[in-house]
Write an enzyme that holds these catalytic residues in place. Structure first.
Site, PDB file in Angstrom:
ATOM      1  N   ASP A 261       0.832  -1.193   0.000  1.00  0.00           N
ATOM      2  CA  ASP A 261       0.000   0.000   0.000  1.00  0.00           C
ATOM      3  C   ASP A 261       0.879   1.260   0.000  1.00  0.00           C
ATOM      4  O   ASP A 261       1.935   1.274  -0.626  1.00  0.00           O
ATOM      5  CB  ASP A 261      -0.940  -0.045   1.217  1.00  0.00           C
ATOM      6  CG  ASP A 261      -2.270   0.616   0.928  1.00  0.00           C
ATOM      7  OD1 ASP A 261      -2.276   1.840   0.772  1.00  0.00           O
ATOM      8  OD2 ASP A 261      -3.293  -0.091   0.844  1.00  0.00           O
TER       9      ASP A 261
ATOM     10  N   SER B 295     -11.398  -1.822   0.266  1.00  0.00           N
ATOM     11  CA  SER B 295     -10.039  -1.934   0.826  1.00  0.00           C
ATOM     12  C   SER B 295     -10.069  -2.320   2.287  1.00  0.00           C
ATOM     13  O   SER B 295      -9.073  -2.784   2.815  1.00  0.00           O
ATOM     14  CB  SER B 295      -9.266  -0.641   0.708  1.00  0.00           C
ATOM     15  OG  SER B 295      -9.894   0.289  -0.055  1.00  0.00           O
TER      16      SER B 295
ATOM     17  N   HIS C 179      -3.740   4.932   4.307  1.00  0.00           N
ATOM     18  CA  HIS C 179      -4.465   3.735   3.892  1.00  0.00           C
ATOM     19  C   HIS C 179      -3.782   2.443   4.354  1.00  0.00           C
ATOM     20  O   HIS C 179      -4.411   1.554   4.944  1.00  0.00           O
ATOM     21  CB  HIS C 179      -4.594   3.786   2.373  1.00  0.00           C
ATOM     22  CG  HIS C 179      -5.600   2.854   1.814  1.00  0.00           C
ATOM     23  ND1 HIS C 179      -5.249   1.712   1.138  1.00  0.00           N
ATOM     24  CD2 HIS C 179      -6.944   2.892   1.834  1.00  0.00           C
ATOM     25  CE1 HIS C 179      -6.350   1.095   0.749  1.00  0.00           C
ATOM     26  NE2 HIS C 179      -7.388   1.781   1.160  1.00  0.00           N
TER      27      HIS C 179
END
Ligand code: NAG
Ligand code: NAG
Ligand code: CA
Ligand code: CA
Ligand code: CA
Ligand code: CA
Length: 634
Positions: free
Chosen positions: A160, A375, A201
Site C-alpha cells: 500500500d 479496501s 491507507h
C-alpha cells in the site's frame, strides 16, 4: 460384565483426558495418530498400598489417587519418553501380568480447547461490530480466537502507501523483514506525512490484520499475534517493475500479501498486470512459501458508482489472487461495490453514512472508526486466512481457496442474483460464496486433505488464424459477426483420457478477442454443462470504447467443484445501442481443477484418521521455517 467395563473405561478415559492434560501444541489434532505420554492410569483392588507397591516394583512415581474412593491411581514413569507415537510395550506387558491390576491405560495427548470466549479488553473492541458478536452473524472471529488461534507464526504484508511502524497498536507485531519502500528504495516503509493525511491507507489496513490485543489501546486485529509488514509502493510512480518487486518481496518469509489496489475504477478501463507482475504471481504461487504458494488476498474494487466490473481488472480477476468483496452492517450491497464472477468471498465494510465503519489504527498513533470501502474488506479476510494458516500451515494457495469457498455463507446478505450452482452452493456476483466465517474456516483448515496438483485443460473454441494457411476455413475458424445475441456452444470432454483430465473445476477462464462498436454495451455470460450461468461482464454504461477485447481473460469462480464435461455456452448479448456491431475472433475456454471428485469429500471438517500423505512421506515444506520464531533466509 464386559460391556459395563468397557463403558466405564470410556468414561474414565474422557474424564482423565479432560482433567490431566496441560497446554497442547497449537494445530495438533486428536483426529491424527495418538501421541503417548509417560503417565498411566491404573485401577487396583486394594487401594493406596497396592499402588505404592506397583510403583516401587516397576519404577513408577505414584502421583496419587484420581478419585477420592482410592481405586484409580495416576502413575508416571521417568524412564519413558515424554511423547511417543507408540505405547510402551514393556510396561504394558508388566501391568497386564500383575494380578492386582484390574485395569490400566497409558495416557495420550488430547486436544481440548477452552470453550470460554476470549474477549479482548481493548477500549475500542466494543466498537468492532463485525467481530465482537454484536451483529449476527458476524465474521465469527471470537470463536476462532477461543480455539487459541491468533495468527501466531504467520507473516502478513500490506502492499500500500506505507505503514506507521511505530504505531502503539502495531509496533510489537511490526516485521521489518516483511517490509520495504519501493517508492524511495529503502527498507523503511514509514508513510509520507502530508496535511491531508492521504497516505493513511496502508496503516489502516495493517491494523485490521494485526493490531495488538489487550494493550489498553485502540481495537484488536483479526490476527493480533501475526507479524505485520508494509510495502510502500502506491505513493509515487507505479510501474510493472515496482508492482512485480512488491509482490515478490521475501516470498519465503511472507505468507500472505494483502492488496487493495488495481487499475482505475472508472467503469471504462480494461487493464491488468504487466508481464513482470504476471510472472511475480506465477512465481509466488509455485515457489513462494516453500512451494505451497503465496497467498495474495485482493480487494475486488471500489468502482460501483461508475458501474465498474471487477472482471475488467486483471489483478482481482487473476486465479492467483483471492478476491474479496464487501457487504454492509445490514447485509446490503454497498454503493462502491463492484459485481463480478471472479469474487470468491465477502467480509463486512462500510455502507451509507448511517452504517458503521471499520475500526483500526490510523496515522499519528491514533485510531479510527472510519475505515471504508472494499479496501477494508480484504485485510479482514487476510487476517482470517492468517488464523487458518496457523491452524494448518501446510495449506497450498489452492487449498485456501477451496476452504474459503466452503467457509463462506450467503447468511443474511441481500442480492437479486443468488443462484444455486451445479454442486448445490449458493453464489452471487456481488459476494462470491458469501460472508466468510472464521470459525468454519479454521475448523475445516485443520482437517483439510491436500488437493491434488492443479490441472489445466484449454479448449480453443473459436480461432481465427491471422494468416490462413490455404484451403477453406472450417466454420469454427471463421470470424463470426456478433448479432444482438450470439451463443457459442461447445461440447467439452475436459481433457478426458489425458493426464490433465478435470473432474472437479476450480477456476474457469474465458479468453476472448473481439471487436465491438461500444464495448460497455456487450454483456458476456458463460453457462456450464450443469446449468450454472455466470456473467463474465455486465454492461458498463461508461465504457464507450470501440476497441473491443484483445485476448482479455475473464474469470469465474461460480463453477467451483462442478463436473465440466458437456455443453458450455458462451453468450454475447447487445444490451445497449441498437446498431452496435462486432466480430468474435477468438474464444478459448480454460478449465482448471483436478481429477478428484471433490463432491465425494464429506462437507464440513473432514476425518483425518491418517495424516495426509504429503505430511507423512515427503519432507516438511520449508514453509515451516517461516512459521517458526527464526525467519528463514532464502
Ligand atoms: C457430448 O459429447 C459426448 C461424447 O461424444 C456425447 O456422449 C454427449 O451426448 C454430448 N453431449 C451433448 C450435450 O451434445
Ligand atoms: C469419518 O468418520 C466416521 C466416524 O468416525 C466414519 O463413520 C466415516 O466413515 C468416516 N468417513 C470417511 C470419509 O472416512
Ligand atoms: Ca459471531
Ligand atoms: Ca522510506
Ligand atoms: Ca489494541
Ligand atoms: Ca474496478
Amino acid at each position: 460384565m464386559r460391556p459395563a467395563r468397557t463403558a466405564l473405561w470410556l468414561r474414565l478415559a474422557v474424564a482423565l483426558g479432560l482433567a490431566l492434560v496441560g497446554p497442547l501444541p497449537v494445530g495438533w489434532s486428536s483426529a491424527r495418530a495418538p501421541i503417548y505420554v509417560s503417565s498411566w492410569a491404573v485401577r487396583v483392588s486394594q487401594g493406596y498400598r497396592e499402588a505404592e507397591r506397583l510403583a516401587r516394583k516397576f519404577g513408577f512415581v505414584n502421583l496419587g489417587q484420581i478419585f477420592p474412593d482410592g481405586q484409580y491411581y495416576h502413575l508416571r514413569h521417568r524412564g519413558v519418553v515424554q511423547r511417543s507415537l507408540t505405547p510402551h510395550w514393556g510396561h504394558r506387558l508388566r501391568l497386564k501380568k500383575d494380578p492386582k491390576v484390574q485395569w490400566f491405560e497409558q495416557q495420550t495427548l488430547r486436544r481440548r480447547v477452552k470453550r470460554s470466549v476470549v474477549v479482548p479488553t481493548d477500549p475500542w473492541f466494543p466498537k468492532q461490530w463485525y467481530m465482537n458478536n454484536k451483529v449476527q452473524p458476524d465474521l465469527n472471529i471470537l470463536q476462532a480466537w477461543s480455539q487459541g488461534l491468533s495468527g501466531q507464526g504467520v507473516v502478513v504484508s500490506v502492499l500500500d502507501d506505507g505503514i506507521e511502524k511505530d504505531h502503539p497498536d502495531l509496533w510489537a507485531n511490526y516485521d521489518p523483514l516483511a517490509s520495504y519502500d519501493f517508492n524511495d528504495y529503502d527498507p523503511d516503509p514509514q508513510p509520507r506525512y502530508t496535511p491531508s493525511d492521504e497516505n493513511r491507507h496502508g496503516t489502516r489496513c495493517a491494523g485490521e490484520v494485526a493490531a495488538i490485543a489487550n494493550n489498553g489501546f485502540c481495537g484488536t486485529g483479526v490476527a493480533y499475534n501475526a507479524r505485520i509488514g508494509g510495502v510502500r509502493m502506491l505513493d509515487g510512480t507505479i510501474t510493472d517493475v515496482i508492482e512485480a518487486q512488491s509482490l515478490s518481496l521475501q516470498p519465503q518469509h511472507i505468507h500472505i500479501y494483502s492488496a487493495s489496489w488495481g487499475p482505475e475504477d472508472d467503469g471504462r478501463t480494461v487493464d491488468g498486470p504487466g508481464i513482470l507482475t504476471r510472472e511475480a504471481f506465477r512465481r509466488g504461487v509455485t515457489k513462494g512459501r516453500g512451494g505451497l504458494g503465496t497467498l495474495f488476498v485482493w480487494a475486488s474494487g471500489n468502482g460501483g458508482l461508475h458501474y465498474d466490473n471487477c472482471n475488467c481488472d486483471g489483478y482481482t480477476n487473476s486465479i492467483h489472487t483471492l478476491s474479496v468483496g464487501s457487504t454492509t452492517r445490514h447485509g446490503r450491497v454497498p454503493w462502491y461495490s463492484e459485481a463480478c464472477a471472479s469474487t470468491l468471498t465477502t467480509t463486512y465494510s462500510s455502507g451509507v453514512a448511517a452504517d458503521p465503519q471499520i475500526v483500526t489504527t490510523d496515522l499519528h498513533h491514533q485510531c479510527t472508526d472510519k475505515h471504508t470501502g472494499t479496501s477494508a474488506s480484504a485485510p479482514l479476510a487476510a487476517g482470517m486466512i492468517a488464523l487458518a494458516l496457523e491452524a494448518n500451515p501446510f495449506l497450498t494457495w489452492r487449498d485456501m481457496q477451496h476452504l474459503v469457498v466452503r467457509a463462506s455463507r450467503p447468511a443474511q446478505l441481500q442480492a437479486e442474483d443468488w443462484r444455486t450452482n451445479g454442486v448445490g452452493r449458493q453464489v452471487s456476483h456481488h459476494y462470491g460464496y458469501g460472508l466468510l466465517d472464521a470459525r468454519l474456516l479454521v475448523d475445516m483448515a485443520r482437517t483439510w486433505l491436500p488437493t491434488r496438483p492443479q490441472q489445466k485443460c484449454a479448449i480453443r473454441v473459436v480461432h481465427t488464424p491471422t494468416r490462413p494457411a490455404g484451403g477453406a476455413l472450417t466454420p469454427h475458424a471463421a470470424p463470426s459477426p456478433i448479432l444482438p445475441l450470439m451463443r457459442v456452444r461447445k461440447n467439452v470432454s475436459a481433457c478426458a483420457g489425458r493426464a490433465n483430465y478435470i473432474r472437479s473445476l476450480e477456476h474457469v477462464q474465458v479468453q476472448l478477442s473481439l471487436s465491438y462498436s461500444r464495448r460497455g454495451d456487450l454483456e458476456i455470460s458463460l453457462t456450464s454443462p450443469m446449468g450454472t450461468r455466470s456473467t463474465l461482464v455486465a454492461i458498463r454504461p461508461l465504457d464507450v470504447s470501440g476497441q473491443g477485447y484483445n485476448n482479455w481473460i475473464f474469470m469465474s469462480t461460480h463453477f467451483w467443484d462442478e463436473d465440466p464435461q458437456g455443453l458450455w455456452t458462451l453468450g454475447l448479448e447487445n444490451k445497449g445501442y441498437y446498431f452496435n456491431t462486432g466480430t468474435l475472433y477468438r474464444y478459448t475456454l480454460l478449465l482448471y481443477g483436478t481429477a478428484e471428485d471433490m463432491t465425494a469429500r464429506p462437507s464440513g471438517p473432514q476425518n483425518a484418521t491418517a495424516p495426509p500423505t504429503s505430511w507423512a512421506t515427503s519432507a516438511w515444506p520449508t514453509a515451516l521455517q517461516g512459521t517458526s520464531a527464526t525467519p528463514s533466509r532464502q
